[in-house]
Design an enzyme around this catalytic site. Structure first.
Site, PDB file in Angstrom:
ATOM      1  N   GLY A 251      75.989  -3.070  65.957  1.00 51.48           N
ATOM      2  CA  GLY A 251      76.424  -1.669  65.854  1.00 51.48           C
ATOM      3  C   GLY A 251      77.476  -1.259  66.869  1.00 51.48           C
ATOM      4  N   GLU A 293      73.433  -8.739  68.116  1.00 47.76           N
ATOM      5  CA  GLU A 293      74.011  -9.159  66.829  1.00 47.76           C
ATOM      6  C   GLU A 293      75.298  -8.428  66.514  1.00 47.76           C
ATOM      7  OE1 GLU A 293      70.817  -7.987  64.309  1.00 47.76           O
ATOM      8  OE2 GLU A 293      69.636  -9.758  64.704  1.00 47.76           O
ATOM      9  N   PRO A 294      76.353  -8.644  67.277  1.00 52.36           N
ATOM     10  CA  PRO A 294      77.610  -7.961  66.976  1.00 52.36           C
ATOM     11  C   PRO A 294      78.279  -8.546  65.736  1.00 52.36           C
ATOM     12  CG  PRO A 294      77.929  -9.515  68.771  1.00 52.36           C
ATOM     13  CD  PRO A 294      76.457  -9.554  68.434  1.00 52.36           C
ATOM     14  N   GLY A 295      78.829  -7.699  64.908  1.00 56.75           N
ATOM     15  CA  GLY A 295      79.607  -8.153  63.761  1.00 56.75           C
ATOM     16  C   GLY A 295      80.997  -7.553  63.877  1.00 56.75           C
ATOM     17  N   ARG A 333      86.495   0.898  52.739  1.00 52.69           N
ATOM     18  CA  ARG A 333      85.915   1.759  53.788  1.00 52.69           C
ATOM     19  C   ARG A 333      86.435   3.200  53.791  1.00 52.69           C
ATOM     20  NH1 ARG A 333      85.990   1.127  58.567  1.00 52.69           N
ATOM     21  NH2 ARG A 333      83.816   1.580  58.993  1.00 52.69           N
ATOM     22  N   TYR A 337      83.382   5.622  53.295  1.00 49.82           N
ATOM     23  CA  TYR A 337      82.891   6.285  54.519  1.00 49.82           C
ATOM     24  C   TYR A 337      83.882   7.285  55.099  1.00 49.82           C
ATOM     25  CZ  TYR A 337      80.514   1.695  54.519  1.00 49.82           C
ATOM     26  OH  TYR A 337      79.838   0.546  54.179  1.00 49.82           O
ATOM     27  N   CYS A 364      93.263   2.167  40.160  1.00 49.58           N
ATOM     28  CA  CYS A 364      93.276   3.334  39.274  1.00 49.58           C
ATOM     29  C   CYS A 364      92.181   4.315  39.628  1.00 49.58           C
ATOM     30  CB  CYS A 364      93.155   2.861  37.834  1.00 49.58           C
ATOM     31  SG  CYS A 364      94.622   1.963  37.357  1.00 49.58           S
ATOM     32  N   GLU A 365      92.286   4.891  40.805  1.00 50.36           N
ATOM     33  CA  GLU A 365      91.341   5.896  41.292  1.00 50.36           C
ATOM     34  C   GLU A 365      92.095   6.804  42.250  1.00 50.36           C
ATOM     35  OE1 GLU A 365      87.515   5.605  41.986  1.00 50.36           O
ATOM     36  OE2 GLU A 365      87.188   3.774  40.829  1.00 50.36           O
ATOM     37  N   TYR A 393      84.238  -5.835  57.587  1.00 58.15           N
ATOM     38  CA  TYR A 393      83.799  -5.000  56.459  1.00 58.15           C
ATOM     39  C   TYR A 393      84.930  -4.593  55.522  1.00 58.15           C
ATOM     40  CZ  TYR A 393      79.571  -4.821  59.273  1.00 58.15           C
ATOM     41  OH  TYR A 393      78.468  -5.172  60.003  1.00 58.15           O
TER      42      TYR A 393
END
Ligand code: LLP
Length: 435
Positions: A251, A293-295, A333, A337, A364-365, A393
């Protein structure tokens, strides 16, 4: 000047205003490999791994760093993490398969997720996976059975939910009571889970895990989470819980935009290890092994996305849209978000950013917008746009929406570039279709 602190460490501008990363001319890479293109800076990837290990171990020697593959992994990156001495956190049979394919030591891999399937657990147990983080009563029973059938005793953690709000986006907060992840401490279910595991002959409880959400820009949630979980562990000591390992998950935040200043790795390390040592001391507990647990904080800042500009649409008095050849298919993202990003024009770093524009994708959005209201130098068709902090991500959540192929990746270092994933082809996208 471009906002250097959201770019990889090796990013520089040359006298002509060209952006270099890992000693490579970014616009030339876009030319050679095509766009959209993702670049990873190898030095920065390795430095982030080392910084996590060094900062945590200098304060708390018994720390392991496990890379959260969900942020993005492929075989070339997994090899780098292995060389740097990190473990892996996998959440699917697919991520597990990458760990297996590159010969990762199975004992340094941990299996997470709220609904691992029987086949995934069987594969993991047979391979000798180091840890399974248990997340439901159903899973405790399933894993007990699978380990029993395999004639082994599987080491596990119980994932608890401490009821701490990490103040991140509602879709990415996980430590609160109303969450699909973990056993809540508040309701007594975490205690019940620990007791159930202790009674399971083919499971060996190593300790506890929690993860509060992502990205967490504050230190306080980690302190609070650790205190709640350690008090919980201390209460269960007489029931037989021997806390050998504790993980506060990942996180750790990164800067996406020039105004963001997340804590440094050293500050996270100080807050986490300080609280862990102090709380254990005051509760009279032995110090457990710490696993982080870093991502995002490892791959995120090392990655840059490159796009080529096509249509430029100026709606007078409303908005100027710059459309690029990627978008929500390679970076969902912003749409998912409302994530904010910076953007620069790699060939025009010496030109004053005077134009307020919105960078739209090609999907197409209407919601397919990568960066809203960013100031760029005047941009025209064929210019390259670079979006930094794109290593985590984006590719891992990429899709082939509208049947646009997913982008290639090059790893840059010391002036040379190595392709570590080729561009998907139209044929690739039809490979699984049965006619
Ligand atoms: N450990 C566990 C158990 C996790 O669930 C996660 C992330 C991590 C570690 C790594 O968190 P990190 O260090 O990368 O923040 N798709 C979202 C992020 C979802 C995170 C899910 N779990 C985004 O794009 O922001």
């Amino acid at each position: 000047m471009f906002p250097t602190h959201v770019f990889p460490e090796t990013a520089t501008a040359d006298a002509a205003g060209r952006l270099l990363i890992g000693g490579c001319d970014v616009a030339a890479l876009a030319q050679e490999y095509g766009t959209p293109l993702y670049i990873f800076d190898e030095d920065m990837l390795r430095n982030r791994c080392r910084e996590f290990l060094n900062e945590f171990r200098s304060l708390y020697p018994n720390t392991d760093v496990v890379y959260a593959c969900k942020a993005y992994v492929n075989p070339a990156l997994a090899r780098i993490f292995m060389e740097e001495g990190l473990g892996l956190d996998v959440v699917s049979g697919g991520e597990l398969a990458i760990a297996q394919a590159v010969g990762y030591p199975s004992e340094s891999v941990c299996f997470h997720g709220n609904n691992k399937g029987p086949q995934e657990l069987q594969d993991a147990v047979r391979w000798g996976i180091g840890t399974v983080a248990l997340d439901s009563f159903h899973e405790i029973e399933l894993l007990e059975q699978i380990a029993g059938e395999a004639g082994t005793v599987q080491e596990v953690l119980v994932r608890v939910s401490p009821g701490v709000d990490a103040h991140t986006h509602a879709h990415t907060t996980t430590g609160i009571l109303d969450s699909k992840f973990g056993f809540p401490i508040q309701t007594g279910q975490a205690e019940e889970a620990v007791l159930k595991v202790l009674r399971s002959p083919h499971l060996k409880l190593k300790g506890l895990h929690f993860h509060l959400g992502s990205p967490i820009f504050e230190l306080e949630p980690y302190r609070m989470g650790l205190e709640v979980v350690l008090e919980f562990a201390s209460r269960l000591r007489e029931d037989g819980l021997d806390l050998q390992e504790l993980s506060p998950g990942g996180g750790f935040a990164i800067a996406y935009t020039r105004d963001q200043e997340p804590p440094t790795i050293a500050q996270y390390a100080e807050a986490i290890t300080g609280t862990l040592s102090d709380t254990c001391r005051s509760l009279g507990m032995d110090l457990p092994q710490l696993v982080i647990e870093p991502g995002r904080s490892i791959t995120g800042p090392a990655g840059v996305a490159l796009y080529r500009v096509g249509a430029v649409k100026d709606i007078p008095g409303v908005r100027k849209y710059i459309s690029v050849d990627g978008g929500m298919g390679d970076n969902i993202r912003p749409a998912l978000y409302e994530a904010a990003y910076e953007a620069v024009v790699p060939g025009k770093l010496n030109t004053e950013p005077t134009d307020l524009v919105t960078i739209a994708g090609k999907y197409c959005e209407s919601g397919d917008v990568l960066v809203r209201d960013v100031k760029l130098p005047p941009v025209e068709a064929d210019d390259i746009i670079a979006i930094p902090a794109a290593g985590a991500y984006c590719l891992s959540m990429a899709s082939t929406y509208n049947l646009n192929p997913r982008p290639p990746i090059v790893l840059v270092k010391d002036g040379s570039a190595r392709l570590i994933r080729r561009r998907e082809s139209y044929q690739d996208m039809m490979l699984c279709d049965v006619v």
